[in-house]
Design a protein around this motif. Structure first.
Motif, short mmCIF file in Angstrom:
data_model
loop_
_atom_site.label_atom_id
_atom_site.label_comp_id
_atom_site.label_asym_id
_atom_site.label_seq_id
_atom_site.Cartn_x
_atom_site.Cartn_y
_atom_site.Cartn_z
N ARG A 1 7.30 -13.84 -8.79
CA ARG A 1 6.30 -14.87 -8.58
C ARG A 1 6.18 -15.16 -7.07
NH1 ARG A 1 8.43 -20.09 -7.68
NH2 ARG A 1 10.71 -20.17 -7.86
N VAL A 2 5.04 -15.72 -6.70
CA VAL A 2 4.81 -16.13 -5.31
C VAL A 2 5.43 -17.51 -5.13
CG1 VAL A 2 3.10 -16.65 -3.54
CG2 VAL A 2 2.66 -14.81 -5.19
N THR A 3 6.39 -17.61 -4.22
CA THR A 3 7.03 -18.90 -3.98
C THR A 3 6.34 -19.71 -2.89
OG1 THR A 3 8.55 -17.87 -2.40
CG2 THR A 3 9.28 -18.06 -4.70
N LEU B 1 2.70 -7.12 -15.21
CA LEU B 1 1.54 -7.90 -14.78
C LEU B 1 1.90 -8.87 -13.66
CD1 LEU B 1 -1.44 -8.50 -15.27
CD2 LEU B 1 -0.77 -10.20 -16.98
N SER B 2 3.10 -9.44 -13.72
CA SER B 2 3.52 -10.34 -12.65
C SER B 2 3.63 -9.59 -11.33
CB SER B 2 4.86 -11.01 -13.00
OG SER B 2 5.92 -10.08 -12.92
N GLY B 3 4.07 -8.34 -11.41
CA GLY B 3 4.14 -7.52 -10.20
C GLY B 3 2.77 -7.24 -9.63
N ILE B 4 1.83 -6.94 -10.54
CA ILE B 4 0.46 -6.68 -10.08
C ILE B 4 -0.13 -7.94 -9.44
CG2 ILE B 4 -1.87 -6.13 -10.85
CD1 ILE B 4 -0.60 -4.34 -13.00
N ASN B 5 0.10 -9.07 -10.08
CA ASN B 5 -0.43 -10.34 -9.53
C ASN B 5 0.19 -10.64 -8.16
OD1 ASN B 5 -2.08 -10.80 -11.75
ND2 ASN B 5 -0.51 -11.99 -12.84
N ALA B 6 1.50 -10.36 -8.04
CA ALA B 6 2.17 -10.60 -6.77
C ALA B 6 1.61 -9.69 -5.68
CB ALA B 6 3.67 -10.38 -6.91
N ALA B 7 1.41 -8.40 -6.03
CA ALA B 7 0.83 -7.48 -5.06
C ALA B 7 -0.59 -7.90 -4.69
CB ALA B 7 0.84 -6.06 -5.64
N ASP B 8 -1.34 -8.39 -5.67
CA ASP B 8 -2.70 -8.86 -5.40
C ASP B 8 -2.67 -10.06 -4.44
OD1 ASP B 8 -5.64 -9.04 -6.01
OD2 ASP B 8 -5.02 -10.97 -6.85
N ALA B 9 -1.73 -10.97 -4.66
CA ALA B 9 -1.62 -12.13 -3.76
C ALA B 9 -1.25 -11.68 -2.36
CB ALA B 9 -0.57 -13.10 -4.31
#
Length: 374
Positions: A60-62, A7-15
């Protein structure tokens, strides 16, 4: 846990897609700077210091950092549009708050201020009459009213008097008799009300070598008061090389040669004209063997005038031109830069404000440092 990592990967790709989408959406936004998403992996702390079997906890997005690279410069039909070719920012006044922008789409509002489409005022470095900054950094308000006239006080006269010309046949000078003078020339003067007057100078060769009488008439009247001949004039003398050497019989130091006329009353209700004729200016009066020639005539007065155009050069100098031929420097567009541009905080409308991370703004003239040209 595996679900959370995915899910973190999906969220990162979404960002990342959102950042890319925002960049694409603003591809035609003037002054916009694209951003990029930056990521980092996530690891839980190893309690016993063992990392050989530690499994990451995702991504995560830094940061979403802005890319302050030089954009394309385009041409428009609006003479108030300005582009920055460098690292600087325009300084804008937003109801008393200072903001910064790279978008140079400006216009003049009904109050005479140079503003953008959000009515934010362009901040400039104000100048004195000589075009030197006077320390006032504030929005520029153009004054559309007439500029006051300035009376003529100085006339620069640069003519060549033919040394081979003969003494006039008429013994007494009379401006109505061409046989009583050798040469004449005229120029326009202005009084304190901006009314024009015609000044005419008559040159009469004298019997003694290298000397000439000079009579000045304004609006057909003798500047020295006499209403009929004989008229009193001024004597200008030259040396053997043809250079001006004396005025009214007095030797002159090099670089000088001025004649001050008596105060001349006008019929317009203005203050009297107080004129000084300079025969040794940038183009001096001479007596050479060539033909009579008028090389330079200028004066320092002008009538009233209204602003007709506004020019801005690549150094940021704002120059107003007026209907009376005058031009005045109103200010210089100052550009600002920051120690850390990445620390600027975006507030929308292609504007930024300073933050603790950006540091204080440093304002300078275009063309200095890395600020760039306009």
């Amino acid at each position: 846990m595996a679900f959370r990592q995915a899910l973190s990967g999906i969220n990162a790709a979404d960002a990342d897609l959102k950042v890319i989408g925002n960049n694409v959406a603003n591809a035609s936004t003037v002054g916009f700077k694209q951003s990029r998403a930056e990521f980092a992996d996530v690891y839980a702390n190893a309690g016993e210091g063992t990392t050989s079997t530690q499994i990451g906890s995702g991504v995560r997005v830094t940061a979403v950092t802005q890319q302050f690279t030089q954009g394309n410069v385009g041409f428009t039909d609006n003479k108030m549009d300005i582009a920055i070719n460098g690292d600087g920012f325009f300084s804008l006044d937003d109801n008393g708050s200072r903001i910064y922008s790279r978008a140079g789409m400006f216009q003049i509002d009904r109050y005479g201020y140079i503003v953008n489409s959000s009515a934010q005022k362009l901040v400039v470095m104000k100048t004195d009459k000589t075009g030197v900054p006077n320390g006032d950094v504030s929005p520029l308000q153009l004054n559309s009213s007439n500029i006051n006239p300035v009376a003529t006080t100085k006339m620069d006269v640069g003519v060549n008097l033919d040394s081979g010309d003969k003494i006039p046949s008429a013994a007494v000078f009379d401006p109505s008799n061409p046989a009583s003078f050798n040469f004449s020339t005229s120029m326009t003067l202005y009084d304190s009300l901006g009314v024009t007057h015609q000044a005419t100078m008559f040159f009469v060769k004298r019997p003694e070598a290298n000397n000439w009488d000079m009579h000045t008439f304004i609006d057909g009247k003798n500047s020295k008061g006499a209403a009929a001949p004989p008229y009193e004039g001024n004597i200008i003398g030259f040396d053997g090389a043809g250079n001006l050497a004396a005025v009214d019989g007095q030797p002159i130091p090099p670089g000088t040669g001025k004649v001050s006329l008596p105060a001349f009353p006008t019929e317009t209700g203005s203050l009297p004209l107080n004129l000084t004729l300079n025969f040794n200016g940038a183009t001096p009066t001479t007596q050479f063997g060539g033909k009579y020639d008028v090389n330079a005539l200028s004066q320092d007065g002008y009538t009233t005038g209204r602003m007709t155009s506004l020019d801005i050069d690549d150094q940021g100098i704002i120059l107003a031109r007026y209907s009376n031929g005058q031009a005045r420097t109103l200010g210089i567009i100052g550009l600002s830069t920051f120690a850390n541009k990445q620390g600027l905080r975006q507030i929308g409308d292609t504007n930024w404000v300073q933050s603790h991370a950006s540091g204080e703004p440093l304002m300078g003239r275009p063309g200095t440092g890395s600020l760039g040209l306009l």
